[in-house]
Design a protein around this motif. Structure first.
Motif, short mmCIF file in Angstrom:
data_model
loop_
_atom_site.label_atom_id
_atom_site.label_comp_id
_atom_site.label_asym_id
_atom_site.label_seq_id
_atom_site.Cartn_x
_atom_site.Cartn_y
_atom_site.Cartn_z
N ALA A 491 -16.40 -40.50 46.29
CA ALA A 491 -15.29 -41.27 46.87
C ALA A 491 -15.65 -41.71 48.28
CB ALA A 491 -14.02 -40.43 46.90
N GLU A 492 -15.19 -42.87 48.67
CA GLU A 492 -15.43 -43.33 50.04
C GLU A 492 -14.78 -42.39 51.05
OE1 GLU A 492 -15.71 -48.03 50.11
OE2 GLU A 492 -13.93 -47.36 49.00
N ILE A 493 -13.66 -41.80 50.66
CA ILE A 493 -13.02 -40.74 51.42
C ILE A 493 -12.84 -39.57 50.46
CG2 ILE A 493 -11.01 -40.00 52.76
CD1 ILE A 493 -10.46 -42.99 53.31
N GLY A 494 -13.58 -38.50 50.68
CA GLY A 494 -13.49 -37.33 49.82
C GLY A 494 -12.94 -36.14 50.58
N LEU A 495 -12.02 -35.42 49.97
CA LEU A 495 -11.42 -34.24 50.59
C LEU A 495 -11.55 -33.06 49.64
CD1 LEU A 495 -8.45 -36.27 51.91
CD2 LEU A 495 -9.86 -34.85 53.40
N VAL A 496 -12.14 -31.97 50.13
CA VAL A 496 -12.42 -30.81 49.29
C VAL A 496 -11.83 -29.57 49.96
CG1 VAL A 496 -14.24 -29.38 48.28
CG2 VAL A 496 -14.53 -31.87 48.40
N GLY A 497 -10.98 -28.85 49.23
CA GLY A 497 -10.29 -27.71 49.79
C GLY A 497 -11.22 -26.58 50.22
N ARG A 498 -10.94 -26.00 51.39
CA ARG A 498 -11.70 -24.85 51.91
C ARG A 498 -10.81 -23.62 52.03
NH1 ARG A 498 -16.93 -23.95 54.20
NH2 ARG A 498 -15.93 -23.37 56.16
N ASN A 499 -9.60 -23.83 52.53
CA ASN A 499 -8.60 -22.78 52.72
C ASN A 499 -7.23 -23.44 52.59
OD1 ASN A 499 -10.02 -20.18 53.47
ND2 ASN A 499 -10.94 -21.55 54.97
#
Length: 576
Positions: A491-499
């Motif tokens: 994705a051009e903007i990717g968000l992946v959970g950490r906490n």
């Protein structure tokens, strides 16, 4: 000698071809769970055991068992269901699940909240409408995705036919599914006996890890072909399909903090003719079966086999088993990964009267449910009752109402309007947004995704308005953990959970899905995400070149370095 294989390999070997003690475990009423080993085996049958993490703490304090339930995923190669099947699925959602239908990122449905005592009834209800869940999960070839909507063109129909053929060819032969869930009955449209127990392709250990196949028709890369183990790209010359470019070695999953794991885009293996395509699939699978890592599941996908062995060596072995060599890949071009929301007509119909209508309906994060003023599930059920179109699940969690006449088109629009369902989408960002389920049901989730992304997009739309970019297509995807179910690294903007509440922010992937992103900021919350992206949106609006997409601009602007290959995903990272 010490057995270095992972525990899952031992479980599979002793499972009596995926039976385990599942049948006995379903009868144990004293618990809502099943045996630990069976929790791995049930995945091959299309189900995961889960619990409601929203109430886990409270139940723990009361010394109660976790609120166990099961997610069930269907195997629907190409994502096509009839109106009758849609109505059956809608009924199942109310009778046995949580009252919603969840479109996945693999052109199928998931049902959540099915308790153990209803598992068998649910499976039998799927069978009653000629659907099943076998191999929707587990260390086998999973649901095969094809270019959205086989009614769109001749090439799309050929892609769909290939996907269905590969799905059937790579389906496990074990009779366990029919014995456990269907009392030994044979599925109505099955092509092989229900109790045939040999596994000529998989063997008793099946594959080292999951395996995913997709079929694309350029210029649309709506199946995200570079994210998958095996892909077929339709090569059409003078209106006729001449064959397929074959890709191998894509995959999205990784582990936070482990640089030996990384997402990877697929490589071009070569070109094959139409009558060779199924044989190619089988031989690629068997090489991965024999070469894949069975000691470390984190390094067991085909992408690591190719990284470790080399593409040329892998190609040589596949060709040796095939008995012929691939031709050189033929030219093609992808323009984007998103769905074309709204109405389209059949592309290559010879007569105008043959040009059926197809509506791609945006479904936010794939969740089909009713809410005040927006009765989406009811509207789709009423359309299915009319029997005036087919339904197609897309790889972007949307649904296509396909093959409608002009008269049916008007009826469809009227039904949606009467239930408050708009065919418009508020922004290009939302139009290209996708998330996994994450909390409260996924046991791997570290942060929210489906329940958080809509609000984040709303906040980002204010920034897009300031920059004059509200109608521009920008791809944003979010997952609650690094496994990558919603393909965030493409994705051009990717968000992946950490906490909880915190995410890694990735930028710079290609709009057409051919290049991975790069880490831009770590452990950012909603406010920080908005504050980081707003100045980039404004700069993009002012400084972009003609035809330049946001991901390309992020690299040219210097926000992130380019990621030329998966093994460089963790390199050249300069966090803000």
């Amino acid at each position: 000698m010490t057995d270095k294989r992972s525990k899952n390999e031992i479980i599979k070997e002793h499972s009596h071809q995926l039976r385990g003690t599942l049948a006995e475990g379903l009868l144990k009423v004293e618990t809502g769970a099943i045996a630990e080993d069976d929790q791995q085996l049930i995945k091959f049958h299309g189900s995961y055991i889960q619990d409601d993490r929203d109430v886990r703490g409270e139940r723990g304090k009361k010394k109660l068992e976790k609120a166990y339930s099961f997610m069930i995923r269907l195997r629907i190669p190409g994502g096509v269901v009839t109106p009758k099947q849609w109505l059956g699925l809608d009924t199942i959602a109310s009778t046995y699940a949580n009252g919603t239908m969840r479109l996945t990122t693999r052109e199928t449905f998931q049902f959540h909240g099915v308790i153990k005592s209803n598992l068998k009834r649910t499976m039998q209800s799927f069978n009653d409408i000629c659907l099943d869940t076998l191999a929707a999960c587990g260390d086998v070839n999973r649901n095969v995705m094809t270019a959205a909507n086989p009614h769109l063109s001749k090439a799309h129909k050929q892609a769909y036919d290939l996907g269905k053929a590969i799905s059937e060819h790579l389906l496990p032969r074990t009779g366990a599914y029919h014995e456990i869930w269907l009392d030994g009955e044979k599925v109505e449209d099955a092509s092989r006996p229900a109790k045939k127990d040999e596994e000529p392709i998989y063997g008793v250990h099946y594959l080292p890890r999951k395996f995913k196949v997709v079929v694309a028709v350029p210029p649309d890369n709506d199946v995200d072909i570079y994210a998958h183990d095996l892909g077929y790209i339709a090569i059409v010359e003078k209106g006729e399909l001449v064959g397929w470019n074959v890709t191998v070695g894509g995959g999205m999953g990784m582990t936070h903090g482990d640089t030996n794991t990384f997402p990877r885009t697929a490589d071009l293996l070569g070109f094959c003719k139409p009558d060779q395509a199924i044989d190619v699939a089988e031989k690629v699978v068997t090489v991965q079966r024999d070469w894949g890592n069975r000691e470390n599941r984190a390094r067991a996908r085909l992408k690591y086999t190719i990284e470790d062995r080399g593409l040329d060596n892998f190609r040589d072995e596949v060709e040796r088993r095939l008995g012929f060599k691939f031709e050189k890949p033929k030219p093609f071009k992808f323009t984007g990964t998103g769905d074309k929301i709204g109405w389209r007509q059949t592309i290559d119909a010879k007569k105008t009267s043959d040009k059926a209508w197809h509506l791609t309906l945006f479904v936010e994060n794939g969740r089909i449910k009713d809410r005040p003023g927006y009765a989406l599930r009811t509207a789709l059920r009423e359309i299915a009752e009319l029997g005036i179109c087919d339904f197609v699940c897309t790889a972007n969690q949307n649904v296509i109402l396909a093959n409608a006449t002009a008269k049916a088109k008007s009826k469809i629009e009227a039904v949606f309007k009467s239930h408050g369902v708009s065919l418009d989408v508020s922004s290009g960002l939302r139009r290209n947004a996708m998330s996994c389920v994450a909390l409260p049901t996924c046991g791997l989730a570290l942060a929210e995704a489906e329940r958080f992304l809509p609000d984040l997009v709303t906040a980002l739309e204010e920034s897009l308005d300031k920059a004059g970019l509200n109608d521009d297509d920008i791809v944003i995807r979010m997952t609650g953990c690094p496994n990558g179910c919603a393909r965030p690294y493409l994705a051009e903007i990717g968000l992946v959970g950490r906490n909880p509440g915190l995410y890694n922010l990735y930028l710079g992937a290609a709009f057409n899905g051919s290049r991975l992103s790069k880490l831009y900021a770590q452990d950012v919350d909603k406010q920080r995400i908005v504050s980081l992206l707003e100045p980039l949106f404004i700069a993009y609006s002012k400084e972009r070149e003609k035809g330049e997409h946001f991901g390309d601009f992020a690299i040219r602007h210097g926000a992130v370095a380019i990621t030329p290959a998966g093994n460089q995903f963790h390199s050249d990272v300069k966090l803000v």
